[in-house]
Design a protein around this motif. Structure first.
Motif, PDB file in Angstrom:
ATOM      1  N   TYR A  49      80.363  84.302  74.520  1.00  0.00           N
ATOM      2  CA  TYR A  49      80.798  84.629  73.164  1.00  0.00           C
ATOM      3  C   TYR A  49      81.293  86.069  73.181  1.00  0.00           C
ATOM      4  O   TYR A  49      80.875  86.866  74.023  1.00  0.00           O
ATOM      5  CB  TYR A  49      79.649  84.489  72.161  1.00  0.00           C
ATOM      6  N   LYS A  63      83.896  81.459  72.954  1.00  0.00           N
ATOM      7  CA  LYS A  63      84.207  81.577  71.536  1.00  0.00           C
ATOM      8  C   LYS A  63      84.224  83.050  71.133  1.00  0.00           C
ATOM      9  O   LYS A  63      83.316  83.805  71.498  1.00  0.00           O
ATOM     10  CB  LYS A  63      83.185  80.808  70.695  1.00  0.00           C
ATOM     11  N   VAL A  73      76.458  81.137  67.366  1.00  0.00           N
ATOM     12  CA  VAL A  73      75.529  80.981  68.489  1.00  0.00           C
ATOM     13  C   VAL A  73      74.370  80.071  68.092  1.00  0.00           C
ATOM     14  O   VAL A  73      73.971  79.162  68.847  1.00  0.00           O
ATOM     15  CB  VAL A  73      75.004  82.354  68.955  1.00  0.00           C
ATOM     16  N   LEU A  85      79.243  85.610  64.420  1.00  0.00           N
ATOM     17  CA  LEU A  85      78.827  85.295  65.790  1.00  0.00           C
ATOM     18  C   LEU A  85      77.386  84.797  65.832  1.00  0.00           C
ATOM     19  O   LEU A  85      77.064  83.841  66.558  1.00  0.00           O
ATOM     20  CB  LEU A  85      78.974  86.531  66.681  1.00  0.00           C
ATOM     21  N   LEU A 124      76.683  87.278  75.057  1.00  0.00           N
ATOM     22  CA  LEU A 124      77.576  87.857  74.054  1.00  0.00           C
ATOM     23  C   LEU A 124      78.060  89.215  74.531  1.00  0.00           C
ATOM     24  O   LEU A 124      77.261  90.078  74.901  1.00  0.00           O
ATOM     25  CB  LEU A 124      76.838  88.008  72.719  1.00  0.00           C
ATOM     26  N   THR A 157      88.700  79.738  70.451  1.00  0.00           N
ATOM     27  CA  THR A 157      88.033  79.106  71.579  1.00  0.00           C
ATOM     28  C   THR A 157      89.006  79.035  72.740  1.00  0.00           C
ATOM     29  O   THR A 157      90.169  78.651  72.556  1.00  0.00           O
ATOM     30  CB  THR A 157      87.539  77.698  71.223  1.00  0.00           C
TER      31      THR A 157
END
Length: 433
Positions: A280, A303, A193, A189, A255, A419
């Motif tokens: 995210y 995502k 990002v 992650l 996130l 996604t």
């Protein structure tokens, strides 16, 4: 490695073992006769029996081998628990079609309610009352760790978690898990990002071992600024303060390391307040219920990094086909992990010298090691083992992929990047853990 005497004993037991009785998986009650066979300390093909001048085949136990499972049947993680149950049932069918030395495998399931204390109570019931030497459990990382520290640690009982991903579990080598450590998710992650061009992120994480572990791993891996970094509790009716503070941080990337019900509420409140950001998430925020219960378009482009099953392997494709035929939907990786827990437990029993925690502890790691012959189903493994095989003779390649528990009890893992596109989760990349 088994001695010649042990091999001879296994051959005798395989020849004399009677067919196991058929039982419904997940049943938590037994007859007196069934209970008496569950606690026999016999080996994978049967027990050593009692010393007698005139041993007979009828003295050998014929009932099922009973193991336990702590699952999230209710609570925040019940969506994962349902998938676990379905994967478990398919694995039981595959195992019992072949049998373990003429006997079946039975799993007693108990509900953790997705909470640590309830999980501990469920495990205590399984270990102390039912006397299971092998425990599959649990889903939540905090629940798994609480069970290990309160019930398993210091005993010979084997614990194998089906779904826990917190990096903290790596510190407890006696606690095995089928799903890969979340530290690989957090690192992936952080890379995603950064690659998307965001140098500042707002991080919201659930206040338990799972959330704390993944959040800490993200902090270590991310080179940008974390301008909002706060925990939240499970089960709140509103998370308006969380999303308003994330919006006030001016971060364009948000996130989420939380669970589906909590995340769904956050998305609804973000949308209703007109906040916008690139989302995210860790694996636990993804699910069909999330897509169904959030406003259209509110998750577009999000995502998510989640553990991946071995989708290209033939055994996974067969598993997925059986799953879809039985349940009308495709499986997730969580179902695959639960399936592999059951098969691993069965192979552990089949290769142990006796049905005790101490003996099972000796074989549970070896049946998935690369030194053995690669096998992709329980039936293949049993063919290789024959009457006198050793655990090191087979390398079970799960439907979730290679397992090969390391010294910390962690498996080899693969990740997929999902996604949200057109209201669906679309796989857009893979990452090796």
């Amino acid at each position: 490695m088994a001695t010649d005497d042990e091999r001879s004993r296994r051959a005798f037991l395989a020849a004399t073992g009677a067919t196991g009785v058929g039982l419904t998986a997940g049943c938590v009650t037994t007859t007196d006769e069934e209970t008496s066979t569950d606690t026999e300390t016999d080996g994978g093909g049967g027990g050593a029996g009692t010393e007698d001048d005139t041993p007979t085949a009828t003295a050998e136990p014929t009932g099922p081998y009973t193991v336990g499972m702590v699952n999230s049947l209710t609570g925040s993680l019940s969506a994962f628990g349902q998938r676990n149950e379905r994967g478990k049932e398919l694995a039981l069918s595959a195992v019992n079609e072949v049998g373990i030395g003429g006997r079946e495998l039975r799993i007693v399931s108990e509900d953790s309610q997705s909470q640590s204390q309830s999980g501990v109570s469920a495990a205590q019931k399984l270990v102390n009352q039912d006397g299971v030497p092998f425990l599959i459990g649990a889903v939540g990382s905090g629940v798994s760790l609480a069970i290990y520290q309160s019930v398993i640690q210091g005993t010979d009982v084997v614990q194998l978690s089906q779904n826990s991903t917190s990096p903290d579990l790596t510190d407890f080598s006696g606690l095995l898990r089928m799903s890969p450590t979340g530290s690989t998710q957090s690192a992936a992650l952080a890379d995603i990002v950064a690659a998307d061009g965001y140098d500042a992120v707002a991080l919201a994480w659930v206040n338990n071992d799972y959330g704390q572990g993944l959040a800490e791993a993200f902090r270590e891996a991310y080179d940008g600024d974390i301008v909002y970094d706060q925990s939240h509790d499970q089960g709140q009716s509103s998370y308006s303060s969380t999303v308003s503070e994330m919006a006030g941080s001016d971060a364009d990337a948000w996130l989420f390391v939380t669970y589906q019900p909590e995340f769904t509420t956050m998305v609804q409140e973000t949308f209703s307040n007109g906040y916008e950001a690139q989302f995210y998430g860790a694996d636990s925020v993804a699910g069909p219920d999330v897509l169904a219960n959030t406003p259209d378009g509110s998750l577009a482009g999000m995502k998510i990094v989640t553990p991946s099953a071995a989708v290209d392997q033939e055994n996974y494709q067969s598993f997925a086909s059986d799953f879809e035929s039985a349940y009308g939907e495709r499986p997730t990786s969580w179902s695959a992990f639960a399936y592999d827990c059951v098969v691993t437990a069965a192979l552990t029993i089949a290769t142990a010298d006796e049905f005790t925690g101490a003996a099972l502890s000796e074989t549970v790691r070896d049946v998935t090691r690369p030194e053995g012959e690669a096998v992709f189903t329980f039936a293949e493994a049993m063919d290789v083992l024959g009457d006198d095989g050793d655990p090191s003779d087979v390398d079970y390649q799960g439907v979730s992929g290679p397992i090969d528990f390391d010294e910390n009890g962690d498996p080899v893992g693969f990740l997929q990047v999902l996604t949200v596109d057109g209201g669906e989760y679309v796989q857009t990349d893979t990452v090796e853990g």
